[in-house]
Design a protein around this motif. Structure first.
Motif, PDB file in Angstrom:
ATOM      1  N   HIS A  40      -6.031  -2.156  13.765  1.00 53.45           N
ATOM      2  CA  HIS A  40      -7.258  -1.493  13.296  1.00 53.45           C
ATOM      3  C   HIS A  40      -8.179  -1.181  14.487  1.00 53.45           C
TER       4      HIS A  40
ATOM      5  N   ARG B  75      -7.670  -5.629  -2.374  1.00 55.65           N
ATOM      6  CA  ARG B  75      -6.871  -5.014  -3.444  1.00 55.65           C
ATOM      7  C   ARG B  75      -6.067  -6.039  -4.232  1.00 55.65           C
TER       8      ARG B  75
ATOM      9  N   ALA C 225       0.828  -1.213   0.000  1.00 54.59           N
ATOM     10  CA  ALA C 225       0.000   0.000   0.000  1.00 54.59           C
ATOM     11  C   ALA C 225       0.859   1.258   0.000  1.00 54.59           C
TER      12      ALA C 225
ATOM     13  N   SER D 177      -2.279  -6.821  12.338  1.00 50.91           N
ATOM     14  CA  SER D 177      -2.916  -5.573  11.904  1.00 50.91           C
ATOM     15  C   SER D 177      -4.378  -5.518  12.358  1.00 50.91           C
TER      16      SER D 177
ATOM     17  N   TYR E 211      -4.424   1.413   4.655  1.00 51.28           N
ATOM     18  CA  TYR E 211      -5.660   1.161   5.404  1.00 51.28           C
ATOM     19  C   TYR E 211      -5.285   0.939   6.871  1.00 51.28           C
TER      20      TYR E 211
ATOM     21  N   SER F 136      -9.718 -10.042   5.182  1.00 51.35           N
ATOM     22  CA  SER F 136      -8.609  -9.114   5.460  1.00 51.35           C
ATOM     23  C   SER F 136      -8.828  -7.912   4.545  1.00 51.35           C
ATOM     24  N   GLY F 137      -8.938  -6.721   5.148  1.00 50.00           N
ATOM     25  CA  GLY F 137      -9.289  -5.531   4.354  1.00 50.00           C
ATOM     26  C   GLY F 137      -8.405  -5.357   3.130  1.00 50.00           C
ATOM     27  N   SER F 138      -7.085  -5.489   3.338  1.00 52.43           N
ATOM     28  CA  SER F 138      -6.156  -5.235   2.230  1.00 52.43           C
ATOM     29  C   SER F 138      -6.247  -6.310   1.151  1.00 52.43           C
TER      30      SER F 138
ATOM     31  N   SER G 255      -1.728 -12.171   4.678  1.00 51.32           N
ATOM     32  CA  SER G 255      -3.184 -12.382   4.766  1.00 51.32           C
ATOM     33  C   SER G 255      -3.894 -11.800   3.546  1.00 51.32           C
TER      34      SER G 255
ATOM     35  N   ASP H 286       4.678  -1.646   6.168  1.00 50.79           N
ATOM     36  CA  ASP H 286       3.364  -2.019   6.688  1.00 50.79           C
ATOM     37  C   ASP H 286       3.509  -2.346   8.176  1.00 50.79           C
TER      38      ASP H 286
HETATM   39  O1  PMV Z   1      -5.684  -6.217   5.692  1.00 54.78           O
HETATM   40  P1  PMV Z   1      -5.113  -6.105   7.040  1.00 54.78           P
HETATM   41  O2  PMV Z   1      -6.139  -6.204   8.114  1.00 54.78           O
HETATM   42  O3  PMV Z   1      -3.972  -7.099   7.219  1.00 54.78           O
HETATM   43  O4  PMV Z   1      -4.470  -4.635   7.205  1.00 54.78           O
HETATM   44  C1  PMV Z   1      -3.432  -4.166   6.394  1.00 54.78           C
HETATM   45  C2  PMV Z   1      -2.741  -3.048   7.057  1.00 54.78           C
HETATM   46  C3  PMV Z   1      -1.525  -2.497   6.324  1.00 54.78           C
HETATM   47  O5  PMV Z   1      -0.823  -3.517   5.652  1.00 54.78           O
HETATM   48  C4  PMV Z   1      -0.589  -1.887   7.354  1.00 54.78           C
HETATM   49  C5  PMV Z   1      -1.893  -1.380   5.358  1.00 54.78           C
HETATM   50  C6  PMV Z   1      -2.477  -1.773   4.025  1.00 54.78           C
HETATM   51  O6  PMV Z   1      -3.285  -0.990   3.507  1.00 54.78           O
HETATM   52  O7  PMV Z   1      -2.103  -2.805   3.455  1.00 54.78           O
END
Ligand code: PMV
Length: 332
Positions: A199, A146, A11, A195, A15, A141-143, A106, A286
């Motif tokens: 969050h 993408r 990223a 992460s 996020y 996992s939010g990211s 993840s 990250d």
């Molecule tokens: O998708 P998660 O919950 O693993 O969160 C990702 C958090 C960061 O990698 C730090 C930022 C991002 O947007 O990838």
């Protein structure tokens, strides 16, 4: 049975923090570059009970996360008037990504899982769009939303708190700008705080609201930089955002310290090198001590030389990739 292969993303606009924890609805938009490696392969087959198999022993919490993900996926599919063929699955994961060091393992795993569910639906004649697949990935996992797509991808949020209020959109494909990410990992030891925990805590930082206010501007600047292939602009905005995320993490309650002295040493050295050699390279981190060195074709050999001189670090040479793909089994 369905199999999919996916990769991490890195990223530029990160996020951090949710509007809704359970649904993993981000507090703000984010933007990343999908990488071409390392890969994760996920296979899924209908079974009598739900189980997850992987080379790495999974904790009860990790298995619960996959179960919860299937539960949320079923809720989302119901909203679309679709249904998976069965309610239980055997998931098998082969990962080439060290977990929990800031290399988005993840993101790769849940984008691959989402793709396998999409493939199973396809077998029953249901075609999901990439945006819909990205919603399923986001629920794990939010990211991960993408990594469903290749190239440069935004995760966009909408005002409401519905299950599909955030999904990924491709800003430019993988042929738009041939950037590299030379990943330098000072340690392969798993981080103490994931992460997901970050969050949850984000809103406890006194800097979180300022971060949210600045993110709208940063997201737009980052999109412009990518569309114009303006590396200087990308460097400015991506480094500003990475520093800002760690400021929020380090001032949350309790504080989360992802960077270590090795991370800071690598940053000082790469900044000195880029000034000296006028290199088009930017850094970002990250939730872990790993440093991502994003650079252009012109700079990549010098950046690799730099990375190889880093003692006791593990390195990954990656570049912009094409996103999660279904693997079609060989026919005999
Ligand atoms: O998708 P998660 O919950 O693993 O969160 C990702 C958090 C960061 O990698 C730090 C930022 C991002 O947007 O990838």
């Amino acid at each position: 049975m369905a199999t999919a292969v996916s990769t991490p993303n890195i990223a530029f606009i990160k996020y951090w923090g949710n509007r809704n924890q359970e649904l993993r609805l981000p507090a703000a938009d984010s933007l990343s570059m999908t990488l071409d490696s390392p890969t994760v392969e996920v296979s899924i087959e209908p079974a009598d009970t739900f189980s997850v198999h992987s080379e790495k022993e999974l904790s009860a919490n990790e298995i619960e996360r996959f179960k919860k993900h299937l539960e949320l996926t079923n809720i989302y599919l119901k909203k679309l008037n679709f249904k998976l063929q069965t309610s239980n699955f055997k998931l098998t994961i082969h990962s080439h990504i060290p977990p929990a060091i800031g290399l988005a393992s993840s993101a790769a795993v849940f984008s691959a899982v989402a793709k396998t569910y999409t493939e199973l639906l396809k077998e029953s004649g249901i075609e999901l769009t990439d945006e819909q697949t990205s919603v399923i990935a986001r629920l794990g996992s939010g990211s991960a939303a993408r990594s469903v797509m290749g190239g440069f991808v935004a995760l966009r949020c909408h005002g409401e708190c519905a299950i599909d209020s955030a999904f990924a959109v491709q800003v430019a494909d993988e042929n738009h700008w041939p950037l590299h990410d030379i990943v330098v990992c000072p340690s392969l030891k798993e981080k103490k705080h994931g992460s997901t925990e970050g969050h949850h805590l984000a809103h406890t930082s006194p800097h979180f609201n300022t971060r949210l206010k600045n993110m709208l501007r940063r997201q737009q600047e980052c999109i412009d930089a990518i569309l114009q292939r303006d590396f200087e602009k990308l460097q400015r905005v991506a480094e500003e955002d990475a520093q800002d995320l760690h400021k929020v993490a380090e001032t949350s309650n309790p504080p989360l310290q992802y960077l270590n002295s090795e991370t800071h040493r690598i940053l000082h050295e790469i900044i000195a090198l880029r000034t000296q050699k006028h290199l088009a390279v930017l850094y970002t981190m990250d939730a872990g001590p790993t440093v991502h060195l994003i650079c252009t074709e012109d700079a990549v050999e010098s950046v690799k030389d730099f990375a190889y001189t880093q003692k006791e670090c593990t390195m990954f040479e990656t570049k912009v990739g094409s996103g999660a793909k279904t693997r079609i089994p060989a026919k005999f």
